[in-house]
Design an enzyme around this catalytic site. Structure first.
Site, PDB file in Angstrom:
ATOM      1  N   GLU A 193       3.452  41.054  32.629  1.00 49.11           N
ATOM      2  CA  GLU A 193       2.953  39.906  33.778  1.00 49.11           C
ATOM      3  C   GLU A 193       3.469  39.578  34.281  1.00 49.11           C
ATOM      4  O   GLU A 193       4.061  39.166  33.964  1.00 49.11           O
ATOM      5  CB  GLU A 193       1.771  38.887  33.058  1.00 49.11           C
ATOM      6  CG  GLU A 193       0.320  39.186  31.251  1.00 49.11           C
ATOM      7  CD  GLU A 193       0.739  38.215  30.801  1.00 49.11           C
ATOM      8  OE1 GLU A 193       0.696  37.064  30.731  1.00 49.11           O
ATOM      9  OE2 GLU A 193       0.566  38.328  29.108  1.00 49.11           O
ATOM     10  N   HIS A 215      -3.781  39.934  33.292  1.00 51.13           N
ATOM     11  CA  HIS A 215      -3.983  39.803  31.854  1.00 51.13           C
ATOM     12  C   HIS A 215      -4.232  41.623  30.928  1.00 51.13           C
ATOM     13  O   HIS A 215      -4.693  41.475  30.811  1.00 51.13           O
ATOM     14  CB  HIS A 215      -4.405  38.636  31.241  1.00 51.13           C
ATOM     15  CG  HIS A 215      -3.589  38.437  29.942  1.00 51.13           C
ATOM     16  ND1 HIS A 215      -3.109  38.668  29.442  1.00 51.13           N
ATOM     17  CD2 HIS A 215      -2.615  36.724  29.730  1.00 51.13           C
ATOM     18  CE1 HIS A 215      -2.384  38.537  28.274  1.00 51.13           C
ATOM     19  NE2 HIS A 215      -2.147  37.864  28.701  1.00 51.13           N
ATOM     20  N   HIS A 221      -3.198  29.086  31.309  1.00 54.64           N
ATOM     21  CA  HIS A 221      -4.106  29.901  31.889  1.00 54.64           C
ATOM     22  C   HIS A 221      -4.683  29.525  32.651  1.00 54.64           C
ATOM     23  O   HIS A 221      -6.028  30.388  32.959  1.00 54.64           O
ATOM     24  CB  HIS A 221      -4.466  30.969  31.099  1.00 54.64           C
ATOM     25  CG  HIS A 221      -3.042  32.108  30.177  1.00 54.64           C
ATOM     26  ND1 HIS A 221      -2.722  32.503  31.530  1.00 54.64           N
ATOM     27  CD2 HIS A 221      -3.536  32.856  29.389  1.00 54.64           C
ATOM     28  CE1 HIS A 221      -1.856  33.207  30.416  1.00 54.64           C
ATOM     29  NE2 HIS A 221      -2.470  33.469  29.151  1.00 54.64           N
TER      30      HIS A 221
END
Length: 341
Positions: A306, A168, A92
């Site tokens: 996502e 997210h 991420h």
């Protein structure tokens, strides 16, 4: 300055709150079949909790969402080393990715038929190990009757760089504090997925879902398969689906990706997007997490959908490319959440 901003429809029964900390979606309030309003995304009450949190609730994740194996990649003959924050891998965008920075509010237009807010962030060359300067814009917009539009744009200014932005949000259509989502019905419009190894890194294979618990092409109760799949050792879904269509970054290939419905409240969500993949995550690792209003979130308390480029695409030439080049087409990621009840 970090603030909280609200967008609301004229009727007053559909609203969201966002913050420029991480361009984060903090709440989504929609009616159910009886007109009762509920907040259907998990999160925290205060910005400070988002600053200190590690669950990526509602965050805008980047420069590259999901995992990059061993936190390194080669681009145009040069090796780049990223911040390692998930075992031996980068996750991420690193420990201070786009979800952990202050974005600039470029436009905030709350009083109109289609209220919106646009955030801007300049990612500098070398940030978290990524090459090149990057300009990023994210717009949240409400439209009638109950639609949330999310547009992400990025432009590489001076060097080629991988870009894969993700929203997210953790969805629970019964309401964020209503327990698990195992009774939700889900449909994912994908006939293939990308299997992963024990450290959640794709093997490079693009496999068919037919005959596997990953086949969600027909409406399926989430709880019926939850113990037949696992991600990183925990029972539940944590997998990227290959959503077929046009992979062009210019916005072509916009199509329905997934459908989610809570039979009890009657709330449903259609997700449309233009990306080649969608990560389905069923909050397998969530445990005793204190959220909004003092509610404690437990395992399977939400589902994440996502839309994205494929995880670890920098290491798999057979995956759709996530490389953005200066002077080339801009990165464009469009999402549409259509609510009904």
């Amino acid at each position: 300055m970090v603030g909280v901003y609200e967008l609301k429809n004229k009727k007053g029964d559909f609203s969201i709150k966002v913050t420029n900390w991480g361009a984060t979606l903090m709440s989504v309030i929609v009616p159910d079949s009886k007109g009762n309003l509920a907040d259907v995304v998990l999160g925290y009450d205060t910005v400070a909790e988002y600053v200190n949190g590690s669950s990526y609730f509602g965050a805008l994740v980047g420069r590259v969402a999901n995992r990059v194996a061993k936190g390194r990649f080669v681009l145009d003959g040069k090796v780049y080393h990223l911040y390692i924050n998930d075992g031996k891998n980068a996750l991420h965008g690193g420990h201070r990715g786009f979800s952990k920075v202050i974005w600039t509010v470029k436009e905030y237009v709350p009083d109109c038929d289609s209220p919106y807010i646009t955030f801007y962030y300049h990612s500098f060359d070398g940030e978290q190990g990524f090459p090149g300067d990057l300009n990023v814009y994210v717009t949240y917009r409400l439209s009638s009757p109950y639609e949330l539009n999310l547009h992400m744009n990025a432009t590489a200014l001076d060097k080629a760089t991988p870009v894969n932005l993700v929203n997210h949000a953790y969805w629970n259509l019964a309401g964020h504090g209503s327990g698990d989502v195992l009774g939700h019905l889900i449909q994912v419009f994908a006939s293939e997925y990308t299997p992963v190894d024990s450290s959640m890194i794709p093997t490079g294979q693009i496999a068919g879902v037919a005959g596997t618990p990953y086949d969600l092409r027909l409406l399926t109760p989430l709880g019926s398969r939850i113990n037949l799949v696992s991600g990183g050792g925990a029972a539940g879904y944590d997998v990227n689906y290959a959503v077929h269509g046009n992979y062009a970054v210019d916005g072509d290939g916009f199509r329905e990706v997934a459908y989610l419905r809570d039979p009890v409240s009657g709330r449903a969500l259609e997700l449309w997007a233009n990306q080649p993949g969608v990560q389905l995550y069923t909050s397998n690792w969530m445990s005793n997490l204190k959220g909004k209003g003092g509610v404690v979130y437990g395992q399977y308390g939400a589902v994440c959908l996502e839309t994205q480029g494929f995880p670890d695409a920098v290491h798999h030439p057979n995956f759709p490319s996530v490389i953005l080049r200066p002077g080339g087409a801009a990165y464009r990621h469009d999402m549409l959440f259509k609510f009904s009840f």
